[in-house]
Structures are given as structure tokens and as C-alpha cells.
Write a protein that holds these residues in place. Structure first.
Motif, PDB file in Angstrom:
ATOM      1  N   ASN A 162       0.654  -1.168   0.013  1.00  0.00           N
ATOM      2  CA  ASN A 162      -0.007  -0.298  -0.541  1.00  0.00           C
ATOM      3  C   ASN A 162       1.049   1.230   0.140  1.00  0.00           C
ATOM      4  N   GLY A 163       2.273   1.059  -0.267  1.00  0.00           N
ATOM      5  CA  GLY A 163       2.839   2.070  -0.777  1.00  0.00           C
ATOM      6  C   GLY A 163       3.779   2.438   1.020  1.00  0.00           C
ATOM      7  N   PRO A 164       5.270   2.575   0.286  1.00  0.00           N
ATOM      8  CA  PRO A 164       6.119   2.667   1.326  1.00  0.00           C
ATOM      9  C   PRO A 164       5.324   4.063   2.785  1.00  0.00           C
ATOM     10  N   LEU A 165       5.730   3.294   4.020  1.00  0.00           N
ATOM     11  CA  LEU A 165       5.896   4.038   5.411  1.00  0.00           C
ATOM     12  C   LEU A 165       6.865   5.403   5.326  1.00  0.00           C
ATOM     13  N   GLU A 166       8.152   5.376   4.640  1.00  0.00           N
ATOM     14  CA  GLU A 166       8.976   6.339   4.466  1.00  0.00           C
ATOM     15  C   GLU A 166       9.242   6.293   2.878  1.00  0.00           C
ATOM     16  N   LYS A 167       8.711   7.923   2.344  1.00  0.00           N
ATOM     17  CA  LYS A 167       9.104   8.012   0.778  1.00  0.00           C
ATOM     18  C   LYS A 167      10.778   8.490   1.238  1.00  0.00           C
ATOM     19  N   ASN A 168      11.283   9.250   0.089  1.00  0.00           N
ATOM     20  CA  ASN A 168      12.472   9.426  -0.070  1.00  0.00           C
ATOM     21  C   ASN A 168      12.568  10.769  -1.577  1.00  0.00           C
ATOM     22  N   ASP A 169      14.128  11.112  -2.072  1.00  0.00           N
ATOM     23  CA  ASP A 169      13.473  12.048  -2.948  1.00  0.00           C
ATOM     24  C   ASP A 169      13.435  11.118  -4.509  1.00  0.00           C
TER      25      ASP A 169
END
Length: 285
Positions: free
Chosen positions: A35-42
Motif C-alpha cells: 500500500n505504499g512505503p511508510l517512509e519516502k525518499n527523493d
């Protein structure tokens, strides 16, 4: 030794993602963060592309055939938090663990790319997924360890010292690991890629894992070469001393030669020695 002078062998693998155990005991590929990552990056919004180090967070599960101890190892390849050496510091270990009746789960974790929380977030999710499949895969949910090489060893030791209570690893295996962010002993490339060029003291302390060992830390096996010019031996020595101080069972193995990054490579003179010693250690508890 500067990060750019390190040579990591990375072979891209062609994978078909499935969460069903395939025929002929083939490895299982599972994408993390359904369902999509908890932490996102650039990299958020960009296509996954290993040529530019944008990895799809996933695990590849190698289950043992016949003999099965119920034990499992989640493996974090190295690469200086810039890339993943997931062949000789990952998939190549499948048969080694299979013959011991141990499941191997190789983690492809995302690079920090602007968010130092991303790799740790992926490890936690990998542990959650493995625990959720424990009955199906005949894994003991209380006997899942963490293993890592170089910067992957830093990630593994970060997990072993900062784990959420429900995800505590049963043991840790660290191979020529980066442990500290102390600029006098760290691997500068790993530090910069994880926490930036000018990190705060709080970040340096947080990711200096020798400072976070406590009485609840999991037992450890540490292996490295005395002539490692990329990651100073002091990283492992500080971690060993911290574990020993808290009377955590720890086995430290320092080989006279080998340098850095040997993984499963046949060129490492002490390959049989370290594998035999690791096998003996795994049978000791």
C-alpha cells in the motif's frame, strides 16, 4: 580508502514477483509495501531502475529443502548506501543456508536518497512480512535473525539496536560491518549517503550503533579482515566491546587478510574457515 575506490560486484537478476511458493522450490519474490512505503525518499514517483540505484523494495525468499530447523536469516547486502551487492552478498548464500535447514531472505532495500529513515523502514517491513508468512514457510517467528555486509552490516546493526519491540531479531550476523558514524572510524561514503555531508550530532549519535547496545540486544557473530582498508577494524571492535560489556553472547573473528567486500567470493582465502565457524555458531543456540 575513499568510497569511490571501492568495487562492489552487482549482478542484476530478472525476477517474476509472486507471493505463492513456486514449483521446484524456486525462490519466492515478494514486493514490500503493497500500500505504499511508510517512509519516502527523493525517488518517490520515479520508475524503479536499478541502473540508477532506484531499487524496488522487495525480498527474495529461499526456503530449505528436507532438513528445516525453522530458523531464518534476513540478509542486507552492502554497497555503501549507494547500491546493493546482492549477488555475492546475498543470493550466493542460498545453498549455504539451505544445507543447514535455514531459510534465507535477501532484502533489496531502498537507498536513503534524502531520507535516512528509508533503509531501516524497509528492514522493519521485511521482518513483518516474514513473520506474517512464518506458518506458511515453516519458520519459527521467534528465530529470525538479521545479517549484513559492510553498509548492510550497518543497517543490520541499526535494526539490532533500534528495533521495534515486536520485531526483535533473534540474532545478528555482521560481516566487515560499518558500525559507527564517528568520522574518525566510519566509512565516509556510507555516512554521507545515509545522513548527509553535514549531519547533526544527534544523527551521528543515533546511527553510531555501538552507543545503543543494551541488555536486550541480540547475540552476535562478527567477521572481518585485519587488513580491511575501507571500513576500519575499530568499528567491529567497538561493537564487540559494547556487547561484551552487557554480557551479550558475541563471537568475533578477525582474519589476517582478505581486505573488504569478499562476501561469498572464492578468492577469499578464509572462506571455508568463516563458513565453518558461522555454522558452528548457529548450532550453538
Amino acid at each position: 580508502m575513499k568510497f569511490k575506490s571501492l568495487i562492489f560486484i552487482v549482478l542484476a537478476a530478472s525476477m517474476t514477483c509472486t507471493d505463492i511458493y513456486a514449483e521446484n522450490n524456486r525462490p519466492i519474490d515478494i514486493a514490500l509495501w503493497e500500500n505504499g512505503p511508510l517512509e519516502k525518499n527523493d525517488d518517490e514517483g520515479k520508475a524503479y531502475d536499478e541502473n540508477v540505484r532506484i531499487y524496488r523494495p522487495s525480498i527474495k525468499v529461499f526456503l530449505p529443502e528436507g532438513k528445516n530447523t525453522g530458523r531464518a536469516v534476513i540478509m542486507c547486502p552492502g554497497g555503501g548506501y549507494a547500491l546493493l551487492a546482492y549477488d555475492h552478498e546475498g543470493y550466493a548464500y542460498a545453498d549455504y543456508f539451505k544445507h543447514q535447514g535455514i531459510a534465507l531472505i535477501v532484502l533489496k532495500y531502498r537507498m536513503p536518497h534524502g531520507n535516512h529513515k528509508v533503509p531501516m523502514s524497509d528492514v522493519c517491513e521485511a521482518m513483518r512480512v516474514v513473520k506474517s508468512h512464518a506458518a506458511e514457510w515453516k519458520i519459527n517467528p521467534d528465530d529470525i535473525g538479521i545479517m549484513g555486509f559492510s553498509a548492510g552490516g550497518h543497517l543490520a546493526s541499526t535494526f539490532a539496536t533500534h528495533y521495534p519491540a515486536e520485531l526483535r531479531p533473534a540474532f545478528q550476523i555482521l560481516v566487515y560491518p560499518v558500525i559507527s558514524m564517528d568520522e574518525t572510524i566510519t566509512h565516509s561514503g556510507s555516512r554521507e549517503n545515509l545522513i548527509g555531508k553535514n549531519p547533526s550530532k544527534a544523527l551521528i549519535d543515533y546511527y553510531s550503533n555501538e552507543k545503543h547496545v543494551n541488555a536486550e540486544s541480540p547475540r552476535a557473530f562478527i567477521a572481518l579482515s585485519d587488513d580491511d582498508r575501507a571500513v576500519p577494524v575499530e568499528n567491529s571492535l567497538r561493537y564487540y566491546k559494547a556487547l561484551h560489556r552487557y554480557q551479550i553472547p558475541v563471537s568475533l573473528h578477525i582474519y589476517p587478510t582478505g581486505g573488504h567486500g569478499w562476501g561469498y567470493n572464492e578468492s577469499f582465502r578464509f572462506k571455508k574457515a568463516v563458513h565453518d565457524e558461522l555454522s558452528d555458531w548457529l548450532r550453538s543456540f
